[in-house]
Design a protein around this motif. Sequence first.
Motif, PDB file in Angstrom:
ATOM      1  N   LEU A 109      -4.096  -9.765   8.382  1.00  0.00           N
ATOM      2  CA  LEU A 109      -3.426  -9.128   7.254  1.00  0.00           C
ATOM      3  C   LEU A 109      -2.861 -10.175   6.307  1.00  0.00           C
ATOM      4  N   HIS A 110      -2.954  -9.874   5.007  1.00  0.00           N
ATOM      5  CA  HIS A 110      -2.325 -10.684   3.980  1.00  0.00           C
ATOM      6  C   HIS A 110      -1.267  -9.792   3.325  1.00  0.00           C
ATOM      7  N   GLU A 111      -0.080  -9.799   3.916  1.00  0.00           N
ATOM      8  CA  GLU A 111       0.943  -8.844   3.533  1.00  0.00           C
ATOM      9  C   GLU A 111       1.723  -9.308   2.315  1.00  0.00           C
ATOM     10  N   ALA A 112       2.050  -8.337   1.479  1.00  0.00           N
ATOM     11  CA  ALA A 112       2.854  -8.582   0.280  1.00  0.00           C
ATOM     12  C   ALA A 112       3.380  -7.228  -0.182  1.00  0.00           C
ATOM     13  N   PRO A 113       4.408  -7.204  -1.015  1.00  0.00           N
ATOM     14  CA  PRO A 113       4.877  -5.922  -1.556  1.00  0.00           C
ATOM     15  C   PRO A 113       3.758  -5.230  -2.335  1.00  0.00           C
ATOM     16  N   ALA A 114       3.517  -3.970  -2.039  1.00  0.00           N
ATOM     17  CA  ALA A 114       2.435  -3.213  -2.677  1.00  0.00           C
ATOM     18  C   ALA A 114       2.995  -1.901  -3.215  1.00  0.00           C
ATOM     19  N   LEU A 115       2.995  -1.754  -4.522  1.00  0.00           N
ATOM     20  CA  LEU A 115       3.376  -0.489  -5.145  1.00  0.00           C
ATOM     21  C   LEU A 115       2.235   0.499  -4.918  1.00  0.00           C
ATOM     22  N   LEU A 116       2.552   1.673  -4.384  1.00  0.00           N
ATOM     23  CA  LEU A 116       1.495   2.594  -3.967  1.00  0.00           C
ATOM     24  C   LEU A 116       0.760   3.250  -5.133  1.00  0.00           C
ATOM     25  N   GLY A 117       1.376   3.318  -6.311  1.00  0.00           N
ATOM     26  CA  GLY A 117       0.693   3.916  -7.456  1.00  0.00           C
ATOM     27  C   GLY A 117      -0.656   3.272  -7.732  1.00  0.00           C
ATOM     28  N   THR A 148       7.098   1.466  -2.650  1.00  0.00           N
ATOM     29  CA  THR A 148       6.604   0.106  -2.433  1.00  0.00           C
ATOM     30  C   THR A 148       6.694  -0.208  -0.946  1.00  0.00           C
ATOM     31  N   VAL A 149       5.589  -0.676  -0.377  1.00  0.00           N
ATOM     32  CA  VAL A 149       5.558  -1.000   1.044  1.00  0.00           C
ATOM     33  C   VAL A 149       5.081  -2.433   1.221  1.00  0.00           C
ATOM     34  N   LYS A 150       5.456  -3.023   2.341  1.00  0.00           N
ATOM     35  CA  LYS A 150       4.951  -4.351   2.686  1.00  0.00           C
ATOM     36  C   LYS A 150       3.666  -4.155   3.475  1.00  0.00           C
ATOM     37  N   ALA A 151       2.529  -4.546   2.879  1.00  0.00           N
ATOM     38  CA  ALA A 151       1.246  -4.273   3.502  1.00  0.00           C
ATOM     39  C   ALA A 151       0.172  -5.161   2.893  1.00  0.00           C
ATOM     40  N   LEU A 250      -1.691   9.251   7.004  1.00  0.00           N
ATOM     41  CA  LEU A 250      -1.738   7.807   7.179  1.00  0.00           C
ATOM     42  C   LEU A 250      -0.295   7.341   7.318  1.00  0.00           C
ATOM     43  N   THR A 251       0.109   7.018   8.543  1.00  0.00           N
ATOM     44  CA  THR A 251       1.505   6.683   8.812  1.00  0.00           C
ATOM     45  C   THR A 251       1.690   5.180   8.976  1.00  0.00           C
ATOM     46  N   LEU A 252       2.826   4.706   8.501  1.00  0.00           N
ATOM     47  CA  LEU A 252       3.237   3.318   8.656  1.00  0.00           C
ATOM     48  C   LEU A 252       4.666   3.292   9.188  1.00  0.00           C
ATOM     49  N   PRO A 253       5.059   2.220   9.871  1.00  0.00           N
ATOM     50  CA  PRO A 253       6.455   2.121  10.320  1.00  0.00           C
ATOM     51  C   PRO A 253       7.419   2.169   9.136  1.00  0.00           C
ATOM     52  N   ARG A 254       8.533   2.835   9.302  1.00  0.00           N
ATOM     53  CA  ARG A 254       9.505   3.002   8.208  1.00  0.00           C
ATOM     54  C   ARG A 254      10.003   1.646   7.682  1.00  0.00           C
ATOM     55  N   GLU A 255      10.056   0.639   8.564  1.00  0.00           N
ATOM     56  CA  GLU A 255      10.565  -0.654   8.111  1.00  0.00           C
ATOM     57  C   GLU A 255       9.638  -1.328   7.093  1.00  0.00           C
ATOM     58  N   ARG A 256       8.426  -0.815   6.932  1.00  0.00           N
ATOM     59  CA  ARG A 256       7.525  -1.373   5.906  1.00  0.00           C
ATOM     60  C   ARG A 256       7.868  -0.832   4.506  1.00  0.00           C
ATOM     61  N   LEU A 257       8.643   0.216   4.448  1.00  0.00           N
ATOM     62  CA  LEU A 257       9.068   0.755   3.151  1.00  0.00           C
ATOM     63  C   LEU A 257      10.109  -0.181   2.539  1.00  0.00           C
ATOM     64  N   MET A 258       9.795  -0.738   1.367  1.00  0.00           N
ATOM     65  CA  MET A 258      10.667  -1.738   0.761  1.00  0.00           C
ATOM     66  C   MET A 258      11.643  -1.131  -0.226  1.00  0.00           C
ATOM     67  N   GLU A 259      11.166  -0.171  -1.027  1.00  0.00           N
ATOM     68  CA  GLU A 259      12.067   0.419  -2.006  1.00  0.00           C
ATOM     69  C   GLU A 259      11.475   1.734  -2.483  1.00  0.00           C
ATOM     70  N   VAL A 260      12.324   2.566  -3.008  1.00  0.00           N
ATOM     71  CA  VAL A 260      11.915   3.807  -3.644  1.00  0.00           C
ATOM     72  C   VAL A 260      12.398   3.746  -5.074  1.00  0.00           C
ATOM     73  N   ALA A 261      11.446   3.638  -6.021  1.00  0.00           N
ATOM     74  CA  ALA A 261      11.825   3.495  -7.426  1.00  0.00           C
ATOM     75  C   ALA A 261      12.379   4.792  -7.970  1.00  0.00           C
TER      76      ALA A 261
END
Length: 261
Positions: A109-117, A148-151, A250-261
């Motif tokens: 994985l090459h993880e970085a903040p990813a805005l889901l839009g 935005t998630v870290k993924a 498609l579920t991810l751990p809650r700790e991957r959620l970085m922010e809610v704009a």
Amino acid sequence: MTPESLLPIALVLVVVAIAVALRVRSVLIDARNCVAASERLAAARGRCLSLAAQELRGPGLALMAQAAQMLPGPRREGEETPLEGVAQQLLRLADDLADFATEPSPRTLHEAPALLGPVVDAAIAAVAAQIRPGRRHWQVDPGLRSLTVKADRRALEGALAALLRRAARHSRDGDVVALRHVLGAETVAIVVEDEGDGLPAHDLVMDAAGPVAGTRGLDLGLTLARSLAAAHGGDIRLESAPGIGARAWLTLPRERLMEVA
């Protein structure tokens, strides 16, 4: 004890240390050989799957061209001949095999903040291009776009695209495919819902974890998507019932959620 009496003990310890070192060296060499063999096997698997995908695309495209020649006149919107249906199945299988061929094992994985839009938009664009001239009405919850998630963005986009392809595959031309999010205490989920026919109970299968009521069996594309989700610590769950469509999580751990704009 005299120095002379300690000499045999010292020699024994030296011999033991040498034996242990040789054993460790042997284990490390065996491990390195196993890793090299696994890499060669993965490369060979990728080559075989790539060749299989190419072999399937040829007949699929040929069948599509033949189907178009058989119906030269105008047709109703969304109308598809049985021959076109078979061709589309071959092309989808080729796409799934190609996905498997290019998937590294194990996944890095090459993880970085990813805005889901933008992730959602890219996945929708990829699937919309694959199902043309068919179309779906994609409805995306604005709240999902703002997350935005870290993924690994590429992996997340690929997993989501697999869910959207499944939704398009099991729904009809012009149907609505809706995307939304669900925040749980321990997970954040991207939910994809379609208006397809669903699957009857006898079409449900057991996965590695055992039978799950109301859960579809995974095809190749979804198996790859599940591996991508698992690399993030998440999973994919599918629910279906005859006549009311299907829902994919498609579920991810809650700790991957970085922010809610």
